[in-house]
Scaffold this motif. Structure first.
Motif, PDB file in Angstrom:
ATOM      1  N   THR A   5       6.525  -2.269  -4.046  1.00  0.00           N
ATOM      2  CA  THR A   5       7.247  -2.709  -3.062  1.00  0.00           C
ATOM      3  C   THR A   5       8.613  -3.436  -3.322  1.00  0.00           C
ATOM      4  O   THR A   5       8.548  -4.535  -4.128  1.00  0.00           O
ATOM      5  N   PRO A  19       3.078   2.293  -7.451  1.00  0.00           N
ATOM      6  CA  PRO A  19       4.159   2.160  -6.616  1.00  0.00           C
ATOM      7  C   PRO A  19       4.423   0.852  -6.531  1.00  0.00           C
ATOM      8  O   PRO A  19       3.561  -0.121  -6.427  1.00  0.00           O
ATOM      9  N   THR A  75      10.093  -0.081   2.314  1.00  0.00           N
ATOM     10  CA  THR A  75       9.652   1.003   1.572  1.00  0.00           C
ATOM     11  C   THR A  75       9.096   0.592   0.422  1.00  0.00           C
ATOM     12  O   THR A  75       9.212  -0.355  -0.304  1.00  0.00           O
ATOM     13  N   SER A  76       8.558   1.584  -0.406  1.00  0.00           N
ATOM     14  CA  SER A  76       8.005   1.609  -1.634  1.00  0.00           C
ATOM     15  C   SER A  76       8.780   2.476  -2.797  1.00  0.00           C
ATOM     16  O   SER A  76       9.431   3.228  -2.277  1.00  0.00           O
ATOM     17  N   TRP A  77       8.546   2.275  -3.847  1.00  0.00           N
ATOM     18  CA  TRP A  77       9.150   2.818  -5.013  1.00  0.00           C
ATOM     19  C   TRP A  77       8.310   3.276  -6.060  1.00  0.00           C
ATOM     20  O   TRP A  77       7.181   2.364  -6.368  1.00  0.00           O
TER      21      TRP A  77
END
Length: 594
Positions: free
Chosen positions: A461, A459, A431-433
């Motif tokens: 990773t 964003p 996912t990414s943040w």
């Protein structure tokens, strides 16, 4: 002492995606509620931050200094220890999300390495062996640390996650099948020497007295522990040393704070304490002089006139402490400060007694440059960085969060340390943040919270990790302005908000501590109404003019909305909006139009 590591290091996989145990909104809580009577923490304290023994997942030095703790444990019978967890907390034992260290995967965090000091008796005499209890994380969460009995001594090593520091409080939890024993909060040089009762997460309120105290009497202070930090301070008034019974003077942010009642009464004031429920004030009065100090406000009043202070009066451990120099100098005295080693002396004398070798005023020292942040290296599954103000000064206590873009409302939180630094360990998931932060600042007795956008708003990773810094440089509010038409004068032009000129002069420092500057601004549309916006939050003196084209400027009277009488000028502050028309911090003024 013979140092023997007689267990093989076990390989362990550093993974925070726990089987049903990952808590995106914060760390998991304690593991049990009923402490077993047979388990007693006899001593627990932070020894030093000078060694590098463990890494984030096993007993491998990683180039960062560990937190080295000493634990003395008494087990009345053979007991299975399922897990040992170290938490970073506030002074009351409440998690502050600076870090969690653990022996196995019972919660998120970094490795807590345990080394047992064992006494070994042989034909050649008695020696001590240091036995590594957990070379790495337990692969199975249900696998216990081990079975133990009797008087035990352990060295605990908390892998440095960027927040290990001697000014931090820590709580240790020991989980057994019969329940969990928690230590009291400890910090460097403040060990606990007995006990195992969990500490409540907030100060317990004192029971209400059956008869309320007289309004002129402040609450009786509770004796507070002597702070471990800062020099020992002696205060002399006209050559006589003052004795402070409840708490000694402390040095905070470059200013000396002393107990309110003792200082005021020494200077000849009659003291009074006022508490409206929202505002607490320490007041002293004598011979036509009144000094009003509002708790947590950097604006005091001297004979009713607002005067700014470098540091606010505040309540620490139940004691009301006030800035010594401010009170003394506004009472007509002079203050001399000297220090040597770990001791400081303050002399309070009549204005014409204290003198210096050079009567010329000493130039103010140039402000120290903000410390440069340390160089950071990107690490997989780690996001870290600094939070600073516009001048580069660190901001501690800022809540930083990594927002998971895959799962709704799934955040991992951290709080910046004294250097403004934070570290967040990300779970190993595809996912990414996105990063964000919330900063709360106390100003003039009110709390203001600002959302900070990351300097590089991109964003990231988790597998690559990232460095994301924040800068607090926006703290504006807006002002709604309501025209009040008192009479009708046909000789005057039609009123337009764009012809309203507001002059705003700061009274005391702004919320960021800077002096600010006078703002002259025309009215116009703002979010949810009409007025002016983009005003840095502070206390201001406002005046208004109507400047229609082709007409001489007309001074207007102004007041805070629905408050008091109209006047040539008025002082005001900002507050949270009462409705939904705007989300900005707001003030509301009325101007009287002839």
């Amino acid at each position: 002492m013979i140092l023997k590591f007689n267990k093989q290091k076990q390989a362990s996989v550093l993974s925070l995606l726990l089987a049903g145990c990952l808590a995106f909104n914060g760390y998991a809580g304690a593991f049990g509620e009923t402490p077993p009577a047979s388990v007693q923490i006899k001593e627990f304290h932070l020894l030093d931050t000078a060694s590098d023994v463990v890494g984030s997942a096993d007993f491998t030095p990683e180039g960062n200094k560990d937190g080295h703790f000493k634990l003395q444990l008494n087990l009345a019978q053979k007991t299975t220890i399922n897990a040992v967890v170290l938490r970073s907390t506030d002074e009351y034992g409440k998690d502050n999300y600076q870090g969690v260290w653990r022996t196995n995967r019972v919660t998120t965090g970094w490795l807590l390495g345990m080394v047992q000091d064992k006494t070994v008796t042989t034909a050649n005499g008695t020696t001590h062996e240091n036995i590594i209890v957990n070379p790495g994380f337990r692969k199975d969460m249900k696998e216990p640390v081990g079975d133990f009995e009797g008087e035990l001594i352990f060295d605990l090593y908390a892998s440095d996650n960027g927040t290990i520091k001697e000014t931090q409080y820590y709580v240790l939890e020991i989980e057994t099948p019969q329940g969990t024993v928690s230590s009291k909060p400890i910090k460097y040089k403040k060990p606990i020497t007995s006990g195992g009762t969990p500490t409540s997460q907030s100060p317990s309120p004192s029971p209400a007295p059956s008869t309320p105290p007289a309004p002129s009497t402040p609450p009786a202070p509770t004796p507070a522990p002597t702070p471990a930090d800062g020099p020992a301070i002696k205060v002399f008034f006209k050559g006589q040393e003052l004795q402070f019974d409840s708490v000694r003077p402390i040095l905070k942010d470059g200013s000396t704070l002393v107990p309110f009642r003792k200082l005021f009464e020494t200077l000849g004031f009659t003291v009074k304490w006022e508490d409206t429920g929202t505002v607490k004030q320490a007041i002293g009065a004598k011979d036509g002089l009144t000094i009003e100090l509002t708790i947590n406000s950097t604006t005091a009043k001297v004979n009713g006139n607002p005067v700014s202070m470098d540091i606010p009066s505040q309540i620490i451990n139940g004691n009301t402490l006030v800035p010594l120099r401010f009170v003394a100098e506004n009472s007509g005295y002079e203050v001399a400060f000297s220090s040597s080693g770990n001791a400081a002396t303050i002399q309070i004398e009549e204005g014409d007694v204290v003198s210096t070798p050079n009567p010329a005023p000493a130039p103010k020292p140039a402000p120290e440059p903000a410390p440069a942040p340390a160089n950071e290296e990107v690490e997989p599954y780690i996001v870290k960085g600094y939070v600073r103000d516009a001048k580069g000064h660190p901001l501690p206590g800022v809540t930083v969060f990594a927002d998971n873009t895959l799962l709704y409302d799934s955040n991992i939180l951290a709080v910046t340390d004294d250097s403004g630094h934070y570290v967040i360990e990300l779970p190993q998931m595809a996912t990414s943040w996105r990063m964000g932060a919330d900063f709360t600042k106390s100003f003039n007795g009110k709390e203001f919270t600002f959302h900070l956008n990351v300097d590089v708003d991109q964003p990231l990773t988790g597998s690559k990790g990232a460095i994301r810094n924040f800068t607090w440089n926006k703290f504006n509010g807006q002002i709604y302005i309501y025209p009040n038409f008192s009479t009708f004068d046909a000789s005057l032009p039609e009123f337009n908000m764009s012809d309203l000129e507001m002059t705003l002069t700061p009274v005391g420092p702004l919320i960021d501590g800077n002096t600010g500057q006078t703002i002259i601004k025309r009215g116009g549309p703002v979010q949810g109404g009409g007025g002016v916006d983009g005003i840095p939050i502070g206390r201001y003196k406002a005046s208004a003019r109507w400047v229609p084209e082709g007409h001489a400027p007309i001074p207007l009277q102004v007041r805070v909305s629905y408050t008091g009488k109209y006047a040539d000028s008025v002082e005001f502050e900002f507050a949270p909006p009462r409705g939904v028309s705007t989300s900005n911090y707001l003030s509301e003024l009325e101007v009287q139009i002839p």
